[in-house]
Design an enzyme around this catalytic site. Structure first.
Site, short mmCIF file in Angstrom:
data_model
loop_
_atom_site.label_atom_id
_atom_site.label_comp_id
_atom_site.label_asym_id
_atom_site.label_seq_id
_atom_site.Cartn_x
_atom_site.Cartn_y
_atom_site.Cartn_z
N SER A 154 31.93 38.25 46.79
CA SER A 154 31.93 38.10 45.19
C SER A 154 31.62 36.89 44.71
O SER A 154 31.39 35.78 45.44
CB SER A 154 33.56 38.27 45.14
OG SER A 154 33.97 37.60 43.73
N LYS A 193 37.35 35.71 50.24
CA LYS A 193 35.98 36.54 50.46
C LYS A 193 35.06 35.32 51.32
O LYS A 193 34.39 35.87 52.34
CB LYS A 193 35.50 36.80 49.41
CG LYS A 193 36.05 37.98 48.67
CD LYS A 193 35.81 39.22 49.31
CE LYS A 193 36.21 40.62 48.79
NZ LYS A 193 35.88 41.80 49.40
N TYR A 229 41.73 34.87 46.19
CA TYR A 229 40.62 36.03 46.23
C TYR A 229 39.17 35.49 46.66
O TYR A 229 38.72 35.83 47.64
CB TYR A 229 40.64 36.55 44.88
CG TYR A 229 39.58 37.39 44.79
CD1 TYR A 229 39.43 38.64 45.79
CD2 TYR A 229 38.36 37.32 43.89
CE1 TYR A 229 38.37 39.46 45.74
CE2 TYR A 229 37.29 38.57 43.92
CZ TYR A 229 37.31 39.41 44.90
OH TYR A 229 36.26 40.31 44.85
N1 UFG Z 1 38.20 39.87 29.11
C1 UFG Z 1 39.04 39.86 28.13
N2 UFG Z 1 39.72 40.77 27.88
C2 UFG Z 1 40.34 41.79 28.57
C3 UFG Z 1 39.88 41.73 30.13
C4 UFG Z 1 38.59 40.70 30.29
O1 UFG Z 1 38.51 38.96 27.04
O2 UFG Z 1 41.28 42.52 28.40
C5 UFG Z 1 37.15 38.95 29.75
C6 UFG Z 1 37.45 38.13 30.74
O3 UFG Z 1 38.35 36.78 30.24
C7 UFG Z 1 36.04 37.72 31.29
C8 UFG Z 1 35.37 38.68 30.82
O4 UFG Z 1 36.06 39.45 30.05
O5 UFG Z 1 35.62 36.47 30.50
C9 UFG Z 1 35.12 39.64 32.38
O6 UFG Z 1 36.28 40.06 32.86
P1 UFG Z 1 36.49 41.04 33.99
O7 UFG Z 1 38.09 41.10 34.43
O8 UFG Z 1 36.00 42.23 33.67
O9 UFG Z 1 35.82 40.42 35.31
P2 UFG Z 1 35.74 38.99 35.94
O10 UFG Z 1 34.24 38.50 35.40
O11 UFG Z 1 36.92 38.38 35.57
O12 UFG Z 1 35.86 39.29 37.36
C10 UFG Z 1 34.86 39.65 37.95
C11 UFG Z 1 35.16 40.66 39.26
C12 UFG Z 1 36.15 39.84 40.30
C13 UFG Z 1 35.72 38.40 40.42
C14 UFG Z 1 35.30 37.55 39.38
C15 UFG Z 1 34.79 36.38 39.89
O13 UFG Z 1 35.59 41.68 38.87
O14 UFG Z 1 36.52 40.66 41.31
O15 UFG Z 1 34.10 38.33 38.79
O16 UFG Z 1 35.10 35.31 38.91
F1 UFG Z 1 36.88 37.74 41.35
#
Ligand code: UFG
Length: 332
Positions: free
Chosen positions: A117, A145, A141
């Site tokens: 990740s 990894k 997490y």
């Molecule tokens: N977001 C929102 N509202 C929501 C959901 C997400 O604003 O309801 C934002 C988050 O704050 C983030 C972006 O959308 O800025 C993407 O969020 P995700 O949860 O879709 O994905 P992440 O980037 O947080 O997560 C991904 C992987 C994880 C990994 C992470 C590494 O899915 O497994 O990147 O930082 F850990």
């Protein structure tokens, strides 16, 4: 090749299995179904309902199916939960992973592709992120990894267990038959589409005061089929060497607001939003440099347009508004 896919009943695992079968490999899905879905196990794959900690079943499966390589995707992957329950993450992502490696050693199955990740980098110092950049995870997490990546390196050195570790950025989209369904759902694109289809009242934007072009976080969205293809290509190098590869599309990435606007365009639905506080642990920008995987594996993403990625997820959601087990074929 005869390949075991741990976590093959999950979102990415099901698409990896589809691609393996398409390419003429034999795929055996090994999944506890604690988060995966039986319906997501691709027709044509054998299915073993089992836990990685069940050493006997694991050894039996490797032997019975004469497994030559493993694609290891079974893991927990929620950043917030990992901070609350680090024990669960160390157990499922490290201890269970080591049990798998030991079973592989016993059986002489010496090749593994590992789902790592971008969380291994923590808060990056520069963009786009390269594999040589420092790895300083900011949550259990990412830490687990990275711990498993380290184990792979030493197992390779001592036991010649060849590995490819793929550091995923933001997997998204769907194929005709395999889509994303988590419970609870935390990922942006499915959440946005749930709001579009009327299954949630609005999308919460977690913070609009980041130092980015519109104040919301930038991410690197990669279509799940492009991501899956990389696993198949990675299998091809393992006779000769091991490697660590970023897996994203690069470019400028997309902000949260850009994702929501693109989804409005694709779905032609109203998507109400509310802005709330930042989600703890979210870096402002995460964009991959995928030069290494392009250069060394010849990987080349086919679906880089965000609208196309969202359209594929929307098509799947329209057919499965309630997820797996509730197919609405013909109503799309
Ligand atoms: N977001 C929102 N509202 C929501 C959901 C997400 O604003 O309801 C934002 C988050 O704050 C983030 C972006 O959308 O800025 C993407 O969020 P995700 O949860 O879709 O994905 P992440 O980037 O947080 O997560 C991904 C992987 C994880 C990994 C992470 C590494 O899915 O497994 O990147 O930082 F850990």
């Amino acid at each position: 090749m005869r390949v075991l896919v741990t976590g093959g009943a999950g979102f990415i695992g099901s698409v990896v299995t589809e691609e393996l079968i398409k390419d003429g490999h034999t795929a055996v899905v090994y999944d506890s179904l604690y988060k995966g879905h039986r319906e997501a196990v691709v027709p044509g794959a054998d299915f073993v309902h089992g836990d990685l900690m069940d050493a006997e079943l694991l050894r039996h499966t490797l032997k019975e199916h004469q497994i030559e390589a493993v694609i290891h995707m079974a893991a927990d992957s929620l950043v917030g939960e990992s901070v609350q329950q680090p024990a669960k993450y160390y157990r499922n992502n490290v201890v269970a992973g080591l049990a798998l490696l030991d079973a592989m050693r016993d059986r002489g199955a010496g090749r593994i592709v590992f789902s790592s990740s971008a969380a291994t980098y923590g808060e990056p110092e520069k963009q786009p992120i390269e594999e040589t950049d420092p790895t300083r995870p900011t949550n259990p997490y990412g830490e687990t990894k990275l711990a498993f990546e380290h184990a792979l390196r030493w197992y390779d050195e001592a036991y010649k267990l060849r590995y490819a570790s793929l550091r995923y950025f933001n997997a998204a989209g769907a194929t005709e038959n395999c889509g994303e369904q988590h419970n609870p759902e935390t990922h942006l694109i499915p959440i946005v589409l749930q709001a579009a289809i009327g299954n949630r009242p609005h999308v919460e934007i977690y913070g609009d005061d980041y130092p980015t072009r519109d104040g919301t976080c930038v991410r690197d969205y990669i279509h799940v089929t492009d991501l899956a293809r990389a696993h198949i290509q990675a299998l091809g190098i393992l006779d000769e060497r091991s490697g660590i590869y970023n897996l994203g599309c690069g470019g400028d990435g997309y902000t949260v607001r850009e994702v929501i606007d693109a989804a409005r365009e694709v779905t032609r639905r109203d998507i109400p939003v509310r802005t709330s506080a930042r989600r703890p642990g979210d870096p402002a920008v995460l964009v991959a440099s995928s030069e290494r995987i392009k250069r060394e594996l010849g990987w080349n993403p086919q679906m880089q347009d965000l609208r196309e990625i969202i359209r594929s997820a929307w098509n799947w959601m329209e057919r499965h508004p309630d997820g797996y087990g509730e197919a609405h074929d013909g109503e799309a």
